[in-house]
Design a protein around this motif. Structure first.
Motif, PDB file in Angstrom:
ATOM      1  N   ILE A  90       0.835  -1.202   0.000  1.00  0.00           N
ATOM      2  CA  ILE A  90       0.000   0.000   0.000  1.00  0.00           C
ATOM      3  C   ILE A  90       0.872   1.256   0.000  1.00  0.00           C
ATOM      4  N   GLU A  91       1.925   1.234   0.793  1.00  0.00           N
ATOM      5  CA  GLU A  91       2.824   2.384   0.878  1.00  0.00           C
ATOM      6  C   GLU A  91       3.499   2.657  -0.468  1.00  0.00           C
ATOM      7  N   LEU A  92       3.929   1.602  -1.142  1.00  0.00           N
ATOM      8  CA  LEU A  92       4.561   1.755  -2.453  1.00  0.00           C
ATOM      9  C   LEU A  92       3.581   2.279  -3.491  1.00  0.00           C
ATOM     10  N   LEU A  93       2.363   1.721  -3.489  1.00  0.00           N
ATOM     11  CA  LEU A  93       1.342   2.172  -4.428  1.00  0.00           C
ATOM     12  C   LEU A  93       0.968   3.630  -4.190  1.00  0.00           C
ATOM     13  N   HIS A 150      -6.163  -3.798  -2.199  1.00  0.00           N
ATOM     14  CA  HIS A 150      -5.090  -2.814  -2.063  1.00  0.00           C
ATOM     15  C   HIS A 150      -5.326  -1.635  -3.007  1.00  0.00           C
ATOM     16  N   TYR A 151      -5.775  -1.938  -4.219  1.00  0.00           N
ATOM     17  CA  TYR A 151      -6.045  -0.874  -5.188  1.00  0.00           C
ATOM     18  C   TYR A 151      -7.239  -0.034  -4.741  1.00  0.00           C
ATOM     19  N   PHE A 152      -8.221  -0.671  -4.121  1.00  0.00           N
ATOM     20  CA  PHE A 152      -9.369   0.065  -3.600  1.00  0.00           C
ATOM     21  C   PHE A 152      -8.934   1.043  -2.508  1.00  0.00           C
ATOM     22  N   ILE A 153      -7.997   0.645  -1.682  1.00  0.00           N
ATOM     23  CA  ILE A 153      -7.516   1.529  -0.611  1.00  0.00           C
ATOM     24  C   ILE A 153      -6.884   2.783  -1.197  1.00  0.00           C
ATOM     25  N   ILE A 154      -6.023   2.607  -2.187  1.00  0.00           N
ATOM     26  CA  ILE A 154      -5.381   3.759  -2.827  1.00  0.00           C
ATOM     27  C   ILE A 154      -6.427   4.630  -3.509  1.00  0.00           C
ATOM     28  N   ALA A 155      -7.370   3.994  -4.201  1.00  0.00           N
ATOM     29  CA  ALA A 155      -8.433   4.735  -4.877  1.00  0.00           C
ATOM     30  C   ALA A 155      -9.254   5.547  -3.885  1.00  0.00           C
ATOM     31  N   LYS A 198      -4.549  -0.171 -10.707  1.00  0.00           N
ATOM     32  CA  LYS A 198      -4.141  -1.526 -11.042  1.00  0.00           C
ATOM     33  C   LYS A 198      -3.259  -1.554 -12.286  1.00  0.00           C
ATOM     34  N   LYS A 199      -3.549  -0.682 -13.241  1.00  0.00           N
ATOM     35  CA  LYS A 199      -2.767  -0.647 -14.481  1.00  0.00           C
ATOM     36  C   LYS A 199      -1.329  -0.198 -14.231  1.00  0.00           C
TER      37      LYS A 199
END
Length: 199
Positions: A90-93, A150-155, A198-199
């Motif tokens: 998550i931190e990296l994303l 994980h992508y949902f968290i960033i979003a 995600k992309k």
């Protein structure tokens, strides 16, 4: 059990059945109950009150399959390593997709575990209405990606960028954990952003 059921005529049987499902799941998998598991079984169990033909076995199988696909490590790992690994990702994303948010959180040492745990455990289902929960889960199943949470968290953080920017650092953790999804429109926006991440 914190799963919310507003209809009073459902409450007693719902809570008792939910507890039995949770006990059975934990027993057959030789795991201890973790907070948040009820927020996954709960929405599946509610389907039985809408679709009378659904058996408890069907409900259990659906919930179990959902957990096995998307939340297995969170609930079955007896060590904190899976949460730590998810937090690192998550931190990296976040650093890549939203460096402004990353820097604000990083500079005051707010670790991902402090704001992402509810999403990692059940996509923050405890705080959302049941309609948006089903819609979000449908998107998750459609993607069929174990990293989608994980992508949902960033979003979600990107969606709340303005609120995060204006929040005083002393209130950030509280504010981050108060954010929730309330409408299907928000869910669809979240999904669209998550696909870009995600992309």
């Amino acid at each position: 059990l914190r799963t919310r059921v507003r209809e009073s005529y459902i409450m007693p049987s719902f809570q008792n059945t939910l507890e039995l499902l949770l006990i059975y799941y934990c027993n057959i998998h030789y795991i201890y109950y973790k907070q948040g598991l009820n927020e996954i079984f709960g929405p599946f169990l509610l389907l039985r009150y809408k679709f009378k033909s659904l058996s408890l076995l069907s409900i259990f199988s659906m919930a179990q399959g959902f957990i096995d696909k998307f939340f297995l490590n969170v609930y079955h790992d007896k060590s904190p390593m899976s949460i730590k690994a998810s937090s690192a990702l998550i931190e990296l994303l976040l650093k890549y997709h939203a460096p402004d948010i990353y820097l604000k959180l990083h500079n005051i040492d707010i670790q991902p575990e402090l704001y992402s745990i509810n999403w990692l455990m059940n996509l923050s289902s405890a705080k959302a209405e049941i309609g948006p929960i089903y819609r979000l889960w449908n998107h998750l199943i459609q993607e069929n990606d174990e990293f989608m949470s994980h992508y949902f968290i960033i979003a979600f953080l990107i969606m709340k960028r303005k609120e995060i920017a204006k929040t005083h650092f002393s209130m950030l953790v509280v504010t981050l954990n108060q954010f929730t999804i309330t409408t299907n429109t928000e869910v669809d926006l979240l999904y669209a952003i998550a696909k870009q991440v995600k992309k």
